[in-house]
Design a protein around this motif. Structure first.
Motif, PDB file in Angstrom:
ATOM      1  N   GLN A   1      46.430  29.043  34.961  1.00 39.03           N
ATOM      2  CA  GLN A   1      45.885  30.223  34.279  1.00 39.03           C
ATOM      3  C   GLN A   1      46.971  31.070  33.605  1.00 39.03           C
ATOM      4  OE1 GLN A   1      43.010  28.694  34.737  1.00 39.03           O
ATOM      5  NE2 GLN A   1      42.148  30.730  34.503  1.00 39.03           N
ATOM      6  N   PHE A   2      48.244  30.792  33.924  1.00 43.85           N
ATOM      7  CA  PHE A   2      49.313  31.675  33.441  1.00 43.85           C
ATOM      8  C   PHE A   2      49.927  31.171  32.139  1.00 43.85           C
ATOM      9  CE2 PHE A   2      48.837  32.826  37.828  1.00 43.85           C
ATOM     10  CZ  PHE A   2      49.108  34.173  37.851  1.00 43.85           C
TER      11      PHE A   2
ATOM     12  N   PRO B   1      51.468  27.666  42.453  1.00 44.37           N
ATOM     13  CA  PRO B   1      50.315  28.026  43.283  1.00 44.37           C
ATOM     14  C   PRO B   1      49.008  27.438  42.744  1.00 44.37           C
ATOM     15  CG  PRO B   1      50.865  29.845  41.864  1.00 44.37           C
ATOM     16  CD  PRO B   1      51.849  28.751  41.562  1.00 44.37           C
ATOM     17  N   ALA B   2      47.910  27.685  43.479  1.00 48.94           N
ATOM     18  CA  ALA B   2      46.611  27.090  43.155  1.00 48.94           C
ATOM     19  C   ALA B   2      46.147  27.423  41.737  1.00 48.94           C
ATOM     20  CB  ALA B   2      45.574  27.572  44.169  1.00 48.94           C
TER      21      ALA B   2
ATOM     22  N   PHE C   1      50.423  40.988  32.497  1.00 48.86           N
ATOM     23  CA  PHE C   1      50.118  40.813  33.917  1.00 48.86           C
ATOM     24  C   PHE C   1      51.185  39.912  34.530  1.00 48.86           C
ATOM     25  CE2 PHE C   1      48.078  38.176  37.240  1.00 48.86           C
ATOM     26  CZ  PHE C   1      47.803  39.185  38.159  1.00 48.86           C
ATOM     27  N   LEU C   2      51.732  40.354  35.662  1.00 47.43           N
ATOM     28  CA  LEU C   2      52.788  39.579  36.329  1.00 47.43           C
ATOM     29  C   LEU C   2      52.424  39.409  37.798  1.00 47.43           C
ATOM     30  CD1 LEU C   2      55.722  38.449  36.712  1.00 47.43           C
ATOM     31  CD2 LEU C   2      56.459  40.836  36.999  1.00 47.43           C
TER      32      LEU C   2
ATOM     33  N   ARG D   1      43.585  38.048  31.226  1.00 43.14           N
ATOM     34  CA  ARG D   1      43.437  37.202  30.031  1.00 43.14           C
ATOM     35  C   ARG D   1      42.202  37.600  29.237  1.00 43.14           C
ATOM     36  NH1 ARG D   1      46.099  31.750  30.427  1.00 43.14           N
ATOM     37  NH2 ARG D   1      44.292  31.010  29.269  1.00 43.14           N
ATOM     38  N   SER D   2      41.104  37.902  29.943  1.00 40.58           N
ATOM     39  CA  SER D   2      39.878  38.317  29.250  1.00 40.58           C
ATOM     40  C   SER D   2      40.099  39.604  28.472  1.00 40.58           C
ATOM     41  CB  SER D   2      38.735  38.557  30.242  1.00 40.58           C
ATOM     42  OG  SER D   2      38.543  37.429  31.012  1.00 40.58           O
ATOM     43  N   ALA D   3      40.979  40.460  29.004  1.00 44.26           N
ATOM     44  CA  ALA D   3      41.263  41.730  28.320  1.00 44.26           C
ATOM     45  C   ALA D   3      42.180  41.516  27.114  1.00 44.26           C
ATOM     46  CB  ALA D   3      41.900  42.712  29.301  1.00 44.26           C
ATOM     47  N   GLY D   4      42.681  40.306  26.937  1.00 39.63           N
ATOM     48  CA  GLY D   4      43.562  40.020  25.802  1.00 39.63           C
ATOM     49  C   GLY D   4      45.034  40.120  26.149  1.00 39.63           C
TER      50      GLY D   4
END
Ligand code: OAD
Length: 236
Positions: free
Chosen positions: A218-219, A213-214, A179-180, A199-202
């Motif tokens: 998470q990244f 950013p806010a 994911f980008l 992330r949940s998908a692995g």
């Protein structure tokens, strides 16, 4: 550098920052105002009910403003990646400016609509291409109700087919998902939550943004800089 393998499935999310180097103003860099207007006055069903001519003049101005705007190297870099990955690629954009399509992106979900499409607010006459500038209110040819821009306003739902396309891509990708996110402040949902879905998908997550950013924490990988420079180098 982001390495793309034969099994990589790349989900890209873009926001206003990717069009900044094309000269399109972002939303939140202007102190909460959108070209001098409060968001809720020009980008909500309530704002349209209260003053539809103000809203149409605002969007007409933005349409005209996009006439001379061109995609930049960040848009073009994504087109090149799409050519490499084919159906292992999906672009989700929050932008309504049409610059991804102008660059040549095809596998794309415009989750907040498109400023150059119009729809009827009552009979939802199929959204149609419309580049006109309205100084007076346009009416639906079918039912006579007001026409409105085909963009998702505050308080409105993301079109169901857009969400289904994203969900289907994530499910099929599983742990091959990369994911980008590019040029988005990470505050408007559901787009801001896509990193968590990935992330949940692995999957693995990357961010390219001019500033932190806010939802930066998470990244997995964060590249701070202008998308027009960083993206082409990321895929080199
Ligand atoms: P924002 O204006 O909230 O955020 C743009 C982000 O891009 C910021 O974090 C900037 O730091 C970053 N940025 C600016 N220039 C950049 C560059 N050259 N390269 C990379 N990053 C850059 O825009 P969005 O996140 O897209 O919704 O806003 C999300 C939604 O809020 C919009 O789609 C719109 C708005 O309300 C609707 O209209 C429904």
């Amino acid at each position: 550098m982001l390495t793309l393998t034969d099994s990589t499935r790349l989900l890209v999310l873009t926001g206003a920052g990717i069009s900044a180097e094309s000269g399109v103003p972002t939303f939140r860099d202007a102190g909460g105002l959108w070209e001098g207007h409060r968001f809720e006055d020009v980008a909500s069903p309530e704002g349209f009910d209260a003053d539809p001519i103000l809203v149409w003049r605002f969007y007409s101005l933005r349409r005209r403003g996009l006439d001379n705007v061109k995609p930049n190297p960040a848009h073009h870099a994504l087109v090149e990646v799409e050519k490499r990955l084919g159906d292992r690629y999906l672009l989700v954009t929050q932008n309504v400016d049409g610059l991804h399509a102008a660059a040549g992106s095809k596998r794309m979900v415009e989750m907040h609509g498109n400023i150059n499409r119009t729809k009827c607010r009552r009979c939802r006459l199929t959204p149609f291409e419309d580049h006109k500038s309205y100084e007076e209110l346009p009416a639906c040819a079918e039912c006579g109700e007001l026409l409105r821009p085909d963009v998702v306003w505050f308080g409105e739902m993301i079109p169901r087919d857009a969400l289904a396309a994203i969900d289907g891509f994530v499910r099929a990708a599983g742990s091959n998902l990369v994911f980008l996110a590019v040029g988005t402040s990470g505050v408007v949902y559901p787009a801001a939550g896509l990193v968590d879905v990935a992330r949940s998908a692995g999957g693995t997550s990357w961010l390219v943004n001019a500033e932190r950013p806010a939802n930066v924490s998470q990244f997995d990988h964060v590249e701070i800089g202008p998308a027009g420079k960083v993206l082409p180098a990321l895929f080199a």
